[in-house]
Design an enzyme around this catalytic site. Structure first.
Site, PDB file in Angstrom:
ATOM      1  N   ARG A  46       0.999  -1.416   0.567  1.00  0.00           N
ATOM      2  CA  ARG A  46      -0.271  -0.202   0.024  1.00  0.00           C
ATOM      3  C   ARG A  46       0.720   1.560   0.444  1.00  0.00           C
ATOM      4  O   ARG A  46       0.847   1.946  -0.668  1.00  0.00           O
ATOM      5  CB  ARG A  46      -0.695  -0.005   1.108  1.00  0.00           C
ATOM      6  CG  ARG A  46      -1.640   1.865   1.267  1.00  0.00           C
ATOM      7  CD  ARG A  46      -3.098   1.052   2.308  1.00  0.00           C
ATOM      8  NE  ARG A  46      -2.879   0.700   3.622  1.00  0.00           N
ATOM      9  CZ  ARG A  46      -1.935   0.946   4.601  1.00  0.00           C
ATOM     10  NH1 ARG A  46      -0.898   1.690   4.416  1.00  0.00           N
ATOM     11  NH2 ARG A  46      -2.102  -0.566   5.487  1.00  0.00           N
ATOM     12  N   TYR A  98     -16.250  16.730 -15.352  1.00  0.00           N
ATOM     13  CA  TYR A  98     -16.436  15.963 -14.893  1.00  0.00           C
ATOM     14  C   TYR A  98     -18.403  14.890 -14.579  1.00  0.00           C
ATOM     15  O   TYR A  98     -17.943  15.462 -12.860  1.00  0.00           O
ATOM     16  CB  TYR A  98     -15.495  14.402 -15.166  1.00  0.00           C
ATOM     17  CG  TYR A  98     -15.602  13.177 -15.248  1.00  0.00           C
ATOM     18  CD1 TYR A  98     -16.500  12.147 -16.284  1.00  0.00           C
ATOM     19  CD2 TYR A  98     -16.053  12.310 -14.367  1.00  0.00           C
ATOM     20  CE1 TYR A  98     -16.119  11.287 -16.351  1.00  0.00           C
ATOM     21  CE2 TYR A  98     -16.097  10.454 -13.519  1.00  0.00           C
ATOM     22  CZ  TYR A  98     -16.656  10.509 -14.980  1.00  0.00           C
ATOM     23  OH  TYR A  98     -16.761   8.978 -14.889  1.00  0.00           O
ATOM     24  N   ASP A 170      -7.887  18.854 -14.236  1.00  0.00           N
ATOM     25  CA  ASP A 170      -7.969  17.171 -14.966  1.00  0.00           C
ATOM     26  C   ASP A 170      -7.314  17.277 -16.247  1.00  0.00           C
ATOM     27  O   ASP A 170      -7.926  18.264 -16.985  1.00  0.00           O
ATOM     28  CB  ASP A 170      -9.131  17.007 -14.451  1.00  0.00           C
ATOM     29  CG  ASP A 170      -9.600  15.774 -15.087  1.00  0.00           C
ATOM     30  OD1 ASP A 170      -9.336  15.193 -15.901  1.00  0.00           O
ATOM     31  OD2 ASP A 170     -10.800  15.005 -14.572  1.00  0.00           O
ATOM     32  N   LYS A 195      -8.752   5.984 -19.376  1.00  0.00           N
ATOM     33  CA  LYS A 195      -8.952   6.703 -20.905  1.00  0.00           C
ATOM     34  C   LYS A 195      -7.962   6.246 -22.082  1.00  0.00           C
ATOM     35  O   LYS A 195      -7.084   6.034 -21.524  1.00  0.00           O
ATOM     36  CB  LYS A 195      -9.444   7.928 -20.575  1.00  0.00           C
ATOM     37  CG  LYS A 195     -10.552   8.410 -19.959  1.00  0.00           C
ATOM     38  CD  LYS A 195     -11.672   7.992 -19.811  1.00  0.00           C
ATOM     39  CE  LYS A 195     -12.645   7.386 -18.913  1.00  0.00           C
ATOM     40  NZ  LYS A 195     -13.215   9.173 -18.091  1.00  0.00           N
TER      41      LYS A 195
HETATM   42  C1  LIG Z   1     -13.234   9.460 -16.704  1.00  0.00           C
HETATM   43  C2  LIG Z   1     -12.771  10.703 -16.621  1.00  0.00           C
HETATM   44  C3  LIG Z   1     -13.136  10.868 -14.459  1.00  0.00           C
HETATM   45  C4  LIG Z   1     -12.931   9.128 -14.036  1.00  0.00           C
HETATM   46  O1  LIG Z   1     -11.837   8.891 -13.876  1.00  0.00           O
HETATM   47  P1  LIG Z   1     -12.143   7.267 -13.217  1.00  0.00           P
HETATM   48  O2  LIG Z   1     -10.969   6.371 -13.941  1.00  0.00           O
HETATM   49  O3  LIG Z   1     -13.824   6.849 -14.809  1.00  0.00           O
HETATM   50  O4  LIG Z   1     -12.884   6.781 -11.901  1.00  0.00           O
HETATM   51  C5  LIG Z   1     -12.412  11.979 -14.126  1.00  0.00           C
HETATM   52  N1  LIG Z   1     -12.037  12.848 -14.917  1.00  0.00           N
HETATM   53  C6  LIG Z   1     -12.655  12.824 -15.992  1.00  0.00           C
HETATM   54  C7  LIG Z   1     -12.010  14.117 -17.217  1.00  0.00           C
HETATM   55  C8  LIG Z   1     -12.723  11.758 -17.107  1.00  0.00           C
HETATM   56  O5  LIG Z   1     -13.126  11.714 -17.911  1.00  0.00           O
END
Ligand SMILES: *Cc1c(COP(=O)(O)O)cnc(C)c1O
Length: 380
Positions: A46, A98, A170, A195
């Site tokens: 961890r 998001y 982000d 992604k």
């Molecule tokens: C998908 C996404 C998230 C969240 O990520 P997860 O891996 O699904 O928990 C946060 N910000 C953006 C812009 C996203 O597309």
């Protein structure tokens, strides 16, 4: 070193002991201590695991930061970053953030006293207006999801510095290949690695990079204390995906530019949102602060009934949440990714019932265009 070289040679590469050119998957939870209380850099997975460490140093290199951290999902990464704040603190976030981030701020963080205001961060005036005595951070997505609005990273960073606020970005949509928020003065960059970084729809993960070592230590304390880490298998999968990130991003974008141009010329399409189009309001800004426009396009085909007709006819665009993978995906934000946002708020933001979002894959462009044409031509 240029980004595409860093993707291959950045972070920690290979294995010193065996010469293996790929970082081994250290499928282990604990580590032998030579003497009680003495350890070799790893004591418990961890706290730290060599495969995860290799991924964490790779993302830190790609974003040009001091330290990187890997979490079990993008939302675990967002949550860990929010844990840097205290009850009573206030955070300003991009308004069409998001859906999951909106949900965690309005349904979870609010319960522990972390307050959020959603503001149009593409307008510095709106940000300034939202600042309160207890504001501690500005949290930006650029481009946004699903409307692809662009925020001026340099200006927002100056605003953050002027008011003593942290700037968190982000960077999921543009990835470090197209955009490096830390170079504009951001303090923290985070990703849903699920992604583009992973890129193959086969792993869920989140990554965070801090500009300074101090902030990195604070975040590591949270990561180790709250425990939302990424496992070694998934860390390895992400590194494997990230080796081709540059090539994939170029291919996504080439296809996206052609699709955006096609959509703009189609009679059934009322509006197209793509930062690479000169008609997009954020186009000039995106050109200045990013090296590419990415592979995400949204477009509006008006009536809700049209949506099912078009989606039903497409063969190469899989109806699915998520984005950023090699295969083209299509989604309806109002019913899927943004369903947790109340309808009137969605409409206020421009997320209509006829809005479709596509994550353009890296298939042959001729096939993608033919598929879209066939589906859209079916609308009277
Ligand atoms: C998908 C996404 C998230 C969240 O990520 P997860 O891996 O699904 O928990 C946060 N910000 C953006 C812009 C996203 O597309």
């Amino acid at each position: 070193m240029k980004q595409k070289t860093k993707m291959i040679h950045g972070g920690i590469t290979g294995d010193e002991q065996t010469g293996a050119v790929s970082v081994p998957i250290y499928q282990v939870s604990t580590y032998k201590q030579p003497r009680a209380g003495q350890h070799t850099g790893y004591e418990y997975s961890r706290t730290g695991n060599p495969t995860r460490t290799a991924l964490e140093s790779l993302i830190a290199d790609l974003e040009g930061g001091a330290a990187g951290y890997a979490f079990g999902s993008g939302m675990a990464a967002v949550t860990a970053v929010m844990m840097l704040f205290n009850s009573g603190d206030h955070i300003i976030l991009t308004d069409d953030v998001y859906g999951g981030t909106y949900r965690v701020m309005t349904k979870v963080m609010n319960r522990i006293g972390i307050e959020a205001t959603f503001s149009d961060t593409s307008s510095i005036g709106d940000i300034e207006k939202a600042i309160k005595p207890n504001t501690k951070a500005i949290y930006v997505e650029t481009p946004t999801n699903p409307l692809l609005k662009i925020t001026d990273l340099k200006k927002v960073s100056e605003t953050a510095k002027k008011h003593g606020l942290l700037l968190i970005v982000d960077n999921t949509f543009y990835t470090p290949y197209f955009q490096n928020p830390l170079s504009f003065g951001a303090d923290i960059v985070l990703h849903s690695a699920t992604k583009y970084l992973g890129g193959h729809s086969d792993v869920v993960g989140g990554l965070v990079v801090t500009a300074t070592k101090e902030l990195g230590e604070e975040l590591h304390f949270i990561q180790n204390s709250t425990g939302g880490i990424l496992g070694p298998q998934d860390s390895w999968l992400l590194m494997r995906g990230m080796k081709t990130l540059g090539l994939r991003m170029e291919a996504h974008e080439q296809n996206a530019r052609k699709i955006a141009a096609f959509l703009e010329g189609h009679h059934a399409v009322e509006k197209v949102y793509y930062p690479g189009s000169p008609s997009h309001p954020g186009h000039e800004l995106a050109k200045q602060q990013s090296t590419g426009f990415g592979g995400m396009i949204s477009f509006d085909i008006g009536k809700e009934e049209n949506v099912d007709l078009v989606l039903g006819r497409l063969k190469l665009f899989t109806i699915a949440e998520s984005l950023g993978a090699v295969e083209s995906l299509i989604s309806v934000p109002a019913r899927m990714t943004h369903a947790s946002i109340p309808r009137d708020r969605r409409l206020q933001l421009g997320i209509t019932d006829g809005l479709i979002r596509i994550s353009v894959g890296i298939e042959d462009i001729d096939d993608l265009l033919e598929d879209l044409k066939e589906a859209l031509d079916s609308l009277a």
